[in-house]
Scaffold this motif. Sequence first.
Motif, PDB file in Angstrom:
ATOM      1  N   TYR A 110      43.906  32.277  42.349  1.00 22.73           N
ATOM      2  CA  TYR A 110      43.196  33.397  41.732  1.00 22.73           C
ATOM      3  C   TYR A 110      41.999  32.947  40.899  1.00 22.73           C
ATOM      4  O   TYR A 110      41.817  33.384  39.761  1.00 22.73           O
ATOM      5  CB  TYR A 110      44.159  34.241  40.884  1.00 22.73           C
ATOM      6  N   ASN A 111      41.174  32.050  41.446  1.00 20.58           N
ATOM      7  CA  ASN A 111      39.968  31.595  40.749  1.00 20.58           C
ATOM      8  C   ASN A 111      38.763  32.420  41.193  1.00 20.58           C
ATOM      9  O   ASN A 111      38.483  32.555  42.389  1.00 20.58           O
ATOM     10  CB  ASN A 111      39.693  30.124  41.050  1.00 20.58           C
ATOM     11  N   ASN A 112      38.045  32.953  40.224  1.00 16.83           N
ATOM     12  CA  ASN A 112      36.836  33.718  40.474  1.00 16.83           C
ATOM     13  C   ASN A 112      35.650  32.754  40.478  1.00 16.83           C
ATOM     14  O   ASN A 112      35.279  32.198  39.443  1.00 16.83           O
ATOM     15  CB  ASN A 112      36.666  34.780  39.385  1.00 16.83           C
TER      16      ASN A 112
ATOM     17  N   GLN B  34      32.571  33.125  40.513  1.00 16.79           N
ATOM     18  CA  GLN B  34      31.352  33.498  39.800  1.00 16.79           C
ATOM     19  C   GLN B  34      31.323  32.988  38.366  1.00 16.79           C
ATOM     20  O   GLN B  34      30.297  33.128  37.686  1.00 16.79           O
ATOM     21  CB  GLN B  34      31.207  35.023  39.780  1.00 16.79           C
TER      22      GLN B  34
ATOM     23  N   ASN C 239      43.507  33.248  33.772  1.00 17.71           N
ATOM     24  CA  ASN C 239      43.418  34.018  35.011  1.00 17.71           C
ATOM     25  C   ASN C 239      44.769  34.685  35.276  1.00 17.71           C
ATOM     26  O   ASN C 239      45.625  34.746  34.384  1.00 17.71           O
ATOM     27  CB  ASN C 239      42.942  33.141  36.176  1.00 17.71           C
TER      28      ASN C 239
ATOM     29  N   GLU D 291      40.370  36.531  33.525  1.00 19.20           N
ATOM     30  CA  GLU D 291      39.551  36.232  34.692  1.00 19.20           C
ATOM     31  C   GLU D 291      40.094  37.049  35.857  1.00 19.20           C
ATOM     32  O   GLU D 291      41.221  36.823  36.311  1.00 19.20           O
ATOM     33  CB  GLU D 291      39.606  34.737  35.013  1.00 19.20           C
TER      34      GLU D 291
ATOM     35  N   TYR E 224      40.396  38.259  39.633  1.00 26.13           N
ATOM     36  CA  TYR E 224      40.218  37.759  41.002  1.00 26.13           C
ATOM     37  C   TYR E 224      40.003  38.955  41.925  1.00 26.13           C
ATOM     38  O   TYR E 224      40.886  39.802  42.074  1.00 26.13           O
ATOM     39  CB  TYR E 224      41.447  36.951  41.418  1.00 26.13           C
ATOM     40  N   PHE E 225      38.818  39.040  42.540  1.00 25.29           N
ATOM     41  CA  PHE E 225      38.413  40.235  43.282  1.00 25.29           C
ATOM     42  C   PHE E 225      39.375  40.590  44.414  1.00 25.29           C
ATOM     43  O   PHE E 225      39.626  41.760  44.677  1.00 25.29           O
ATOM     44  CB  PHE E 225      37.011  40.024  43.870  1.00 25.29           C
ATOM     45  N   SER E 226      39.892  39.598  45.119  1.00 23.31           N
ATOM     46  CA  SER E 226      40.718  39.869  46.296  1.00 23.31           C
ATOM     47  C   SER E 226      42.131  40.303  45.955  1.00 23.31           C
ATOM     48  O   SER E 226      42.860  40.751  46.835  1.00 23.31           O
ATOM     49  CB  SER E 226      40.766  38.619  47.190  1.00 23.31           C
TER      50      SER E 226
ATOM     51  N   PRO F 201      43.283  42.098  42.559  1.00 24.48           N
ATOM     52  CA  PRO F 201      43.194  42.567  41.162  1.00 24.48           C
ATOM     53  C   PRO F 201      44.430  43.341  40.731  1.00 24.48           C
ATOM     54  O   PRO F 201      44.384  44.557  40.495  1.00 24.48           O
ATOM     55  CB  PRO F 201      41.952  43.467  41.202  1.00 24.48           C
TER      56      PRO F 201
ATOM     57  N   TYR G  11      34.555  39.726  35.237  1.00 21.83           N
ATOM     58  CA  TYR G  11      34.370  39.703  36.676  1.00 21.83           C
ATOM     59  C   TYR G  11      33.252  38.737  37.045  1.00 21.83           C
ATOM     60  O   TYR G  11      33.189  38.240  38.161  1.00 21.83           O
ATOM     61  CB  TYR G  11      33.984  41.099  37.196  1.00 21.83           C
ATOM     62  N   ASN G  12      32.348  38.502  36.090  1.00 18.84           N
ATOM     63  CA  ASN G  12      31.189  37.658  36.329  1.00 18.84           C
ATOM     64  C   ASN G  12      30.832  36.937  35.028  1.00 18.84           C
ATOM     65  O   ASN G  12      31.480  37.141  33.991  1.00 18.84           O
ATOM     66  CB  ASN G  12      30.003  38.486  36.837  1.00 18.84           C
TER      67      ASN G  12
END
Length: 261
Positions: A152-154, A156, A212, A230, A232-234, A236, A246-247
């Motif tokens: 779950y690493n973003n 961005q 995260n 943090e 994770y888009f995929s 959430p 998110y960024n």
Amino acid sequence: MNLKFKHSGNAGDIIYSLNAIRSACELNDMNAVLFLKLDEPIELHPQFKHPLGGVMLNKYMFDNLKPLLIELDFIYDVMPYTNQKVDYDLDLFRKVGFNLGAGDIKRWYLYAYPELQKYYLEKHFFVSQTIGSKNSPIRYDNYIVVNRSERYNNGQLDYSILNNVEIPIYFVGTDTEFNLMKAKVWDLKHYKVKDFLELKDFISASKLFIGNQSMCYAIAEQTGCNRLLEVYFSCPNVITKGYEMYNQEGFEYALKQNNLI
């Protein structure tokens, strides 16, 4: 008599299930005995790594988790699951058929046991405690705690921004996770705890916890401490009442709001 619960999931999922467990205890006017299944296999996406390898909960994690759970006034005992008869099987949400990569983990259990909605408690369960003393190098509310699992690493987010922070920054997690973060945050210190009860106290006493979608964030969420998630888009599926990033703009905003940069 006590209500008996079974859970075969990750430590974080177990912590998020406390809202449903407490609701069932309120509904039945009983305390809980929680049976946790050890060495249940986990299915992971090939790009993910789990700190326990191929299982969701092992004996080491059980031994560290039990002191944290047993502190709660509605939990009578925590034991390994060995096919005991239970009143609530907290694994049933996996059979409901909804998307486990979205929504609020704390509410998953209501889909399997809708009667709990009447008593469902959205509250924090872990008591925040001040740690440290005059002789300790760690002073309450004067440090940041970071945890970042390998899942779950973003991509961005750039954690090197923490090099601009002037108070101590401690990492909680595995050696591998620490080394990955140490490459970005140069003065990072690795804080190792004896169990997750101590981990809860250390996180809740910090000026800010950054994490995260991991077990450590589940602990932070249940303490209600000052926290930054943090996202994770995929996947959430952690809903927080703390700050979210998110960024990089969201990361910088939370640090500025806490007078850290």
